[in-house]
Design an enzyme around this catalytic site. Structure first.
Site, short mmCIF file in Angstrom:
data_model
loop_
_atom_site.label_atom_id
_atom_site.label_comp_id
_atom_site.label_asym_id
_atom_site.label_seq_id
_atom_site.Cartn_x
_atom_site.Cartn_y
_atom_site.Cartn_z
N TYR A 47 20.89 116.91 31.73
CA TYR A 47 22.24 117.42 31.96
C TYR A 47 22.44 118.70 31.16
O TYR A 47 22.07 118.74 29.98
CB TYR A 47 23.31 116.40 31.55
N GLU A 49 25.51 121.06 31.61
CA GLU A 49 26.74 121.77 31.99
C GLU A 49 26.98 122.93 31.03
O GLU A 49 26.82 122.78 29.81
CB GLU A 49 27.94 120.81 31.97
N ASP A 193 26.14 139.07 51.68
CA ASP A 193 25.41 137.80 51.68
C ASP A 193 24.03 138.09 52.27
O ASP A 193 23.89 138.25 53.47
CB ASP A 193 26.19 136.80 52.52
N THR A 219 20.58 132.92 49.28
CA THR A 219 19.84 131.67 49.09
C THR A 219 18.54 132.07 48.40
O THR A 219 18.19 133.25 48.33
CB THR A 219 19.47 131.02 50.44
N LYS A 222 14.82 131.23 51.67
CA LYS A 222 14.49 131.85 52.96
C LYS A 222 13.39 132.89 52.71
O LYS A 222 12.30 132.49 52.33
CB LYS A 222 15.76 132.40 53.60
N ARG A 228 15.02 125.44 47.41
CA ARG A 228 16.31 125.44 48.08
C ARG A 228 17.41 125.67 47.04
O ARG A 228 17.54 124.89 46.10
CB ARG A 228 16.48 124.07 48.75
C1 PLP Z 1 21.52 130.27 55.15
C2 PLP Z 1 22.74 131.05 54.86
C3 PLP Z 1 23.69 130.61 53.92
C4 PLP Z 1 23.77 129.21 53.37
O1 PLP Z 1 22.75 128.69 52.72
P1 PLP Z 1 22.68 127.12 52.41
O2 PLP Z 1 21.70 127.13 51.28
O3 PLP Z 1 22.21 126.47 53.65
O4 PLP Z 1 24.01 126.67 51.98
C5 PLP Z 1 24.74 131.46 53.61
N1 PLP Z 1 24.86 132.64 54.19
C6 PLP Z 1 24.00 133.07 55.13
C7 PLP Z 1 24.22 134.41 55.77
C8 PLP Z 1 22.92 132.28 55.51
O5 PLP Z 1 22.10 132.70 56.47
#
Ligand code: PLP
Length: 427
Positions: A47, A49, A193, A219, A222, A228
């Site tokens: 933990y 926090e 994003d 993220t 990807k 993840r």
């Molecule tokens: C995949 C994605 C997310 C979210 O990611 P998670 O880890 O699945 O919550 C946010 N924004 C965009 C543009 C994405 O393609």
């Protein structure tokens, strides 16, 4: 405890599935073995926090070091001054940014979900559409490119506090300078994003959002090819422009508001095992090997787009700058749903996707999204894209013919044996 053979049998089957198939889901990738080892480590027991050096729990001396390492490496990857590596996912990162800069009911502006945007940019079913007042821009009908005129008009009309740029199904680069200009005219902040193309941005294969966007989220699983998770970044810290304060009424720097919005704002204890794995992945991204990888991703995507175009497939925007293509299947007389289902029977995974101005629902769709990050990690090169596209075409043109699909599946499975995945693991 007795060994849980039920779960471990399923994990073994999943490894087999991943080894045998062609993975074209644009948001997926294969992490390195060491990333997974860090994730499956004793760090999960801790933990922590708070933040490095300022924790609410004892015994954080070691996790402080892995978390600081993840932060420092991430800063190096993108040449930035602020990074938070605690968000559990991309959606969590976006929720924290919204909490940090918006009040309930504030207007926002994002790319429409049906045009390639993400749920967290204001979709009605998501917190971002329920807690705030979402407005949208789209892509142009003729070219399938971001409609910056519409973005500017919508911004003037609705005066958003936050403009989202970035997408889940858009194959072209962004004009971040233009987004910033639009935002400045109405006094909005810009959040980029980069969940999808982050790995390509890290290697300067796409434009740098950090010079123009106040806040950048991503993220890590990807194109960054890590575990993840999510991250929040800024090139430079700044004083929040809306006079938002912390609970004590103090005006705070944005870094402070963002950190507080992650913890305690939207999360409790951080996933220190995942953060350790993020540190490993960021270290890998700094290597020349990853530079090669990212370059190959773009080459493969372009080779795939060319092979598809040669077979008469209609690619939205006519091609790709990044790692994915979005195909409008309407001239091929097959829906996205049917295409996805037929492909998976031959061990090719891809997902159905709405195309701009789609006349079918999100469950059926007219399109399919294909991405190459995962197959590039497997070792595929440009010339392999022709084989992949030929298999896809054969299936889509014979989507009801089980014997043809089975024949393609055999070819796919044989083809994939040359691209070894996790040789260290036994099947
Ligand atoms: C995949 C994605 C997310 C979210 O990611 P998670 O880890 O699945 O919550 C946010 N924004 C965009 C543009 C994405 O393609």
């Amino acid at each position: 405890m007795a060994r849980d053979t039920v779960v471990f049998d399923l994990i073994r089957k999943e490894l087999e599935r991943q080894r045998h198939g062609i993975e074209l889901i644009a948001s997926e990738n294969f992490t390195s073995l060491q990333v997974m080892q860090a994730m499956g480590s004793v760090m999960t027991n801790k933990y922590a926090e708070g933040y490095p050096g300022k924790r609410y729990y004892a015994g954080c001396e070691i996790v402080d070091q892995t978390e600081q390492l993840a932060i420092d490496r991430l800063k190096q990857v993108f040449n930035i001054e602020y990074a938070n590596v605690q968000p559990h996912s991309g959606a969590q990162a976006n929720a924290a940014v919204a909490l940090a800069v918006l009040k309930a009911g504030d207007p926002t502006l994002g790319l429409d979900l049906s045009m390639g945007g993400h749920l967290t940019h204001g979709a009605a079913v998501n917190y971002s559409g329920k807690l705030y007042q979402p407005h949208f821009y789209g892509v142009t009908r003729e070219e399938g490119l971001i409609d910056y005129e519409m973005m500017a008009e919508q911004a003037k009309k609705h005066r958003p506090k936050l403009i989202f740029c970035g997408a889940s199904a858009y194959s072209r680069d962004w004009d971040y300078a233009r987004v910033r200009q639009i935002a400045d005219e109405v006094g909005a902040l810009v959040m980029a994003d980069i969940a999808h193309p982050a790995g390509l941005i890290a290697k300067k294969l796409l434009k740098d959002p950090f010079d123009h966007c106040h806040i950048v989220t991503s993220t890590t699983h990807k194109t960054l090819r890590g575990p993840r998770g999510g991250i929040i970044m800024m090139r430079k810290d700044f004083e929040n422009p809306f006079g938002l304060t912390d609970v004590k009424g103090n005006i705070r720097m944005m870094s402070n508001l963002l950190d507080m919005a992650v913890f305690p704002g939207t999360q409790g204890g951080p996933l220190e095992h995942v953060i350790a794995a993020k540190a490993v992945a960021f270290g890998e991204i700094l290597s020349d090997e990853f530079t090669q990888y990212a370059g190959q991703v773009v080459k493969n995507a372009q080779a795939m787009a060319a092979a598809l175009t040669n077979l008469g497939y209609q690619i939205i925007s006519g091609g790709t700058d990044n790692h994915l293509v979005l195909i409008d299947l309407r001239n091929k007389n097959i829906s996205g749903k049917k295409a996805e289902q037929a492909l998976v029977l031959a061990d090719i995974t891809a997902n159905k996707n709405m195309v701009p101005f789609d006349d079918k629902s999100a469950f059926v769709t007219s399109g399919i999204r294909l991405g190459v990050p995962a197959v590039t990690t497997r070792g595929m090169k440009e010339n392999d894209m022709q084989f992949v596209v030929n298999c896809i075409d054969k299936i889509l043109m014979n989507a009801d013919d089980t014997s043809i699909i089975n024949a393609v599946k055999k070819k796919v499975n044989a083809f994939m044996t040359q691209f070894v995945l996790y040789p260290e693991m036994d099947a």
